[in-house]
Every structure is written in structure tokens, then in C-alpha cells.
Design a protein around this motif. Structure first.
Motif, short mmCIF file in Angstrom:
data_model
loop_
_atom_site.label_atom_id
_atom_site.label_comp_id
_atom_site.label_asym_id
_atom_site.label_seq_id
_atom_site.Cartn_x
_atom_site.Cartn_y
_atom_site.Cartn_z
N TYR A 99 1.20 -1.40 -0.10
CA TYR A 99 0.20 0.07 -0.11
C TYR A 99 0.62 1.51 0.19
CZ TYR A 99 -4.23 -2.99 0.74
OH TYR A 99 -5.27 -3.60 0.84
N GLN A 100 1.72 1.59 0.56
CA GLN A 100 2.79 2.84 0.72
C GLN A 100 3.29 2.64 -0.70
OE1 GLN A 100 3.34 4.25 2.62
NE2 GLN A 100 2.78 3.65 4.68
N GLN A 101 3.75 1.29 -1.75
CA GLN A 101 4.04 2.20 -2.93
C GLN A 101 2.95 2.29 -3.70
OE1 GLN A 101 5.22 -2.00 -4.30
NE2 GLN A 101 7.22 -1.84 -3.36
N VAL A 102 1.42 2.23 -3.74
CA VAL A 102 0.86 2.52 -4.37
C VAL A 102 0.55 4.00 -3.09
CG1 VAL A 102 -1.66 2.11 -4.66
CG2 VAL A 102 -0.68 0.25 -4.43
N LEU A 103 0.75 4.65 -2.89
CA LEU A 103 0.56 5.95 -2.32
C LEU A 103 1.77 6.94 -2.71
CD1 LEU A 103 -0.96 8.18 -0.02
CD2 LEU A 103 1.09 6.64 1.68
N ALA A 104 3.13 6.49 -2.57
CA ALA A 104 4.09 6.82 -3.52
C ALA A 104 4.26 7.02 -5.02
CB ALA A 104 5.12 6.12 -2.56
N GLU A 127 -4.35 -2.00 -9.17
CA GLU A 127 -2.88 -2.70 -7.99
C GLU A 127 -3.90 -2.94 -6.86
OE1 GLU A 127 0.32 -4.03 -6.56
OE2 GLU A 127 -0.05 -3.85 -9.06
N LEU A 128 -4.67 -1.37 -6.29
CA LEU A 128 -5.02 -1.54 -5.15
C LEU A 128 -6.44 -2.79 -4.94
CD1 LEU A 128 -6.25 2.30 -4.23
CD2 LEU A 128 -4.57 0.42 -2.62
N ARG A 129 -6.91 -3.02 -6.35
CA ARG A 129 -8.06 -4.87 -6.24
C ARG A 129 -7.26 -5.58 -6.06
NH1 ARG A 129 -10.00 -1.49 -10.19
NH2 ARG A 129 -9.31 -2.73 -11.69
N ARG A 130 -5.65 -5.42 -6.58
CA ARG A 130 -5.02 -6.76 -7.05
C ARG A 130 -4.40 -6.68 -5.21
NH1 ARG A 130 -3.29 -5.22 -11.94
NH2 ARG A 130 -2.19 -3.89 -11.04
N ILE A 131 -4.01 -6.14 -4.44
CA ILE A 131 -3.08 -5.95 -3.03
C ILE A 131 -4.55 -6.50 -1.89
CG2 ILE A 131 -2.45 -4.49 -1.46
CD1 ILE A 131 -1.19 -2.78 -2.96
N GLN A 132 -5.87 -6.07 -2.31
CA GLN A 132 -7.20 -6.24 -1.26
C GLN A 132 -7.87 -8.08 -1.24
OE1 GLN A 132 -10.12 -3.04 -3.13
NE2 GLN A 132 -8.53 -1.68 -1.35
N ARG A 133 -7.16 -8.91 -2.27
CA ARG A 133 -7.23 -9.72 -2.66
C ARG A 133 -6.30 -10.52 -1.68
NH1 ARG A 133 -8.25 -8.39 -8.07
NH2 ARG A 133 -6.58 -9.22 -9.25
N ARG A 134 -5.51 -10.45 -1.69
CA ARG A 134 -4.87 -10.76 -0.16
C ARG A 134 -4.72 -10.45 0.45
NH1 ARG A 134 -1.52 -9.53 -4.86
NH2 ARG A 134 -0.21 -7.52 -4.89
N ASP A 135 -5.24 -9.33 1.02
CA ASP A 135 -5.39 -8.43 2.01
C ASP A 135 -6.16 -9.32 3.65
OD1 ASP A 135 -4.52 -6.91 4.19
OD2 ASP A 135 -5.94 -4.50 2.84
N PRO A 140 -3.19 0.28 8.29
CA PRO A 140 -4.15 1.50 7.72
C PRO A 140 -3.13 1.83 6.68
CG PRO A 140 -2.85 1.19 10.36
CD PRO A 140 -2.85 -0.61 9.68
N ALA A 141 -2.66 1.68 6.70
CA ALA A 141 -1.84 2.15 5.43
C ALA A 141 -2.97 2.10 3.76
CB ALA A 141 -0.42 1.69 4.76
N ARG A 142 -3.71 0.36 4.04
CA ARG A 142 -4.97 0.69 3.16
C ARG A 142 -5.89 2.03 2.58
NH1 ARG A 142 -8.47 -4.31 2.72
NH2 ARG A 142 -10.67 -4.08 1.14
N HIS A 143 -6.16 2.69 3.84
CA HIS A 143 -6.73 3.67 3.96
C HIS A 143 -6.42 4.66 2.74
CE1 HIS A 143 -9.95 1.03 5.80
NE2 HIS A 143 -9.25 1.06 6.80
N ALA A 144 -5.65 4.99 3.77
CA ALA A 144 -4.37 6.16 3.27
C ALA A 144 -4.08 6.12 1.41
CB ALA A 144 -3.07 6.15 3.44
N ALA A 145 -3.77 4.73 0.94
CA ALA A 145 -3.74 4.54 0.13
C ALA A 145 -4.65 4.85 -1.00
CB ALA A 145 -3.31 3.16 -0.39
N ARG A 147 -7.53 6.92 -0.72
CA ARG A 147 -7.64 7.90 -0.60
C ARG A 147 -7.06 9.06 -1.39
NH1 ARG A 147 -8.39 7.78 4.86
NH2 ARG A 147 -5.89 8.05 5.63
N ALA A 148 -5.48 8.30 -1.84
CA ALA A 148 -4.70 8.83 -2.06
C ALA A 148 -4.91 8.72 -4.32
CB ALA A 148 -3.34 8.60 -2.24
N VAL A 149 -5.17 7.68 -4.01
CA VAL A 149 -5.77 6.71 -5.25
C VAL A 149 -6.97 7.83 -5.86
CG1 VAL A 149 -6.52 5.29 -6.76
CG2 VAL A 149 -4.46 4.36 -5.24
N GLU A 150 -8.14 7.34 -5.57
CA GLU A 150 -9.25 8.60 -5.37
C GLU A 150 -9.16 9.94 -5.91
OE1 GLU A 150 -11.74 6.67 -6.46
OE2 GLU A 150 -10.44 5.39 -6.52
#
Length: 163
Positions: A99-104, A127-135, A140-145, A147-150
Motif C-alpha cells: 500500500y505504501q508503494q501505491v501511495l507513493a 493495483e489496489l484491487r490486486r492487493i485487497q484480494r490478498r489483504d 492502516p496504510a490501506r485507507h491512506a492508499a 484516499r490517495a488514489v481516489e
């Protein structure tokens, strides 16, 4: 079942593949990584048990045996909550790094033009959907990522730039 840590079931895959050729080992490891497994020890991985995760590990077990290796799938629960907590924390830490990579990446294109932001928005949502399938243990980094994407959506960027 009240869902306490000691009662939660996990699906385990115990596997061993020959060293050579290395391609099947690498392929299996990449698939396990995409599933978001927790590494218990060398050749022993785990996922929280449900029909989907069990089926996924059974498919990989079949692939291991088709490649000349050995594999067994187990349903189990840890003897102590501490062991499970550590495994869950390790899995959450791995997802947090993703998630930190997505945020960056989202922050890197935040001030780009609309075309580039839209392109990044589509890519990062996937990419978020792919990560969420294995999450399985959302950090907490999930929500930050998310929000940053949206925030890359044109409607969101126009609102921010309007005085």
C-alpha cells in the motif's frame, strides 16, 4: 465458534520442489506471493481458511506435484494465539509495504496533467484491487492508499484547485 484467535482455522500448504529445474519453484513462489500467504517456515505457508483460499492452495499443491515435487494441504489452527498474531502481523506488514508503494505512486502523479492522472488512476485502482484480494488483515496504510488514489480522480482534483 466465537472467532477467537485460537479457534480461527488456517489452510496450510506444505511443499517441496526439486532444486532443478528452478522454473517450477520460482513459478510456485510467485503464485504464493500473489495470494499473500504467510510464511511459517521454508516450504510451509498459510492463509486464513475459507473455500477460496483452500481451493487456491489445492491448485498450487497440484502444480507442485505435477512438477515432480510433493505437497499436502492442511486445515489447522495455531496452538497459541501468539503464533497466529505474529503470522497475521507479518502478513499485514507485507500488505502495508504494498500500500505504501501505491501511495507513493499516487503522490508522484498528484500534480501531473489530467491525462497522466487518469492513466495513473486506472492503473493504481487495479493495483489496489490486486492487493485487497490478498489483504486478510488490513493495515492502516490501506485507507491512506485508497484516499490517495481516489484523490487523482478529476472531480476530486478540480475541487481542491478551486478557491
Amino acid at each position: 465458534m466465537n472467532g477467537s484467535a485460537a479457534e480461527r482455522q488456517w489452510v496450510l500448504l506444505s511443499y517441496r520442489l526439486p532444486r532443478e529445474p528452478s522454473t517450477p519453484r520460482i513459478t510456485v513462489w510467485r503464485k504464493l506471493k500473489r495470494l499473500g500467504v504467510g510464511q511459517i517456515s521454508d516450504g510451509l505457508v498459510a492463509l486464513p481458511a475459507d473455500a477460496r483460499t483452500q481451493e487456491q492452495l489445492e491448485w498450487i499443491a497440484e502444480e507442485v506435484t505435477d512438477s515432480g515435487g510433493t505437497a499436502t494441504v492442511w486445515i489447522a489452527h495455531p496452538a497459541t494465539a501468539g503464533h497466529e498474531d505474529q503470522l497475521a502481523k507479518d502478513m499485514a506488514r507485507a500488505r502495508a509495504a504494498e500500500y505504501q508503494q501505491v501511495l507513493a505512486q499516487a503522490e508522484a502523479v498528484r500534480d501531473a496533467d489530467d491525462v497522466e492522472r487518469r492513466r495513473a488512476l486506472t492503473k493504481l485502482r487495479a493495483e489496489l484491487r490486486r492487493i485487497q484480494r490478498r489483504d486478510f488483515f488490513p493495515p492502516p496504510a490501506r485507507h491512506a492508499a485508497e484516499r490517495a488514489v481516489e484523490a487523482l480522480h478529476p472531480a476530486n482534483t478540480t475541487e481542491e484547485s478551486t478557491p
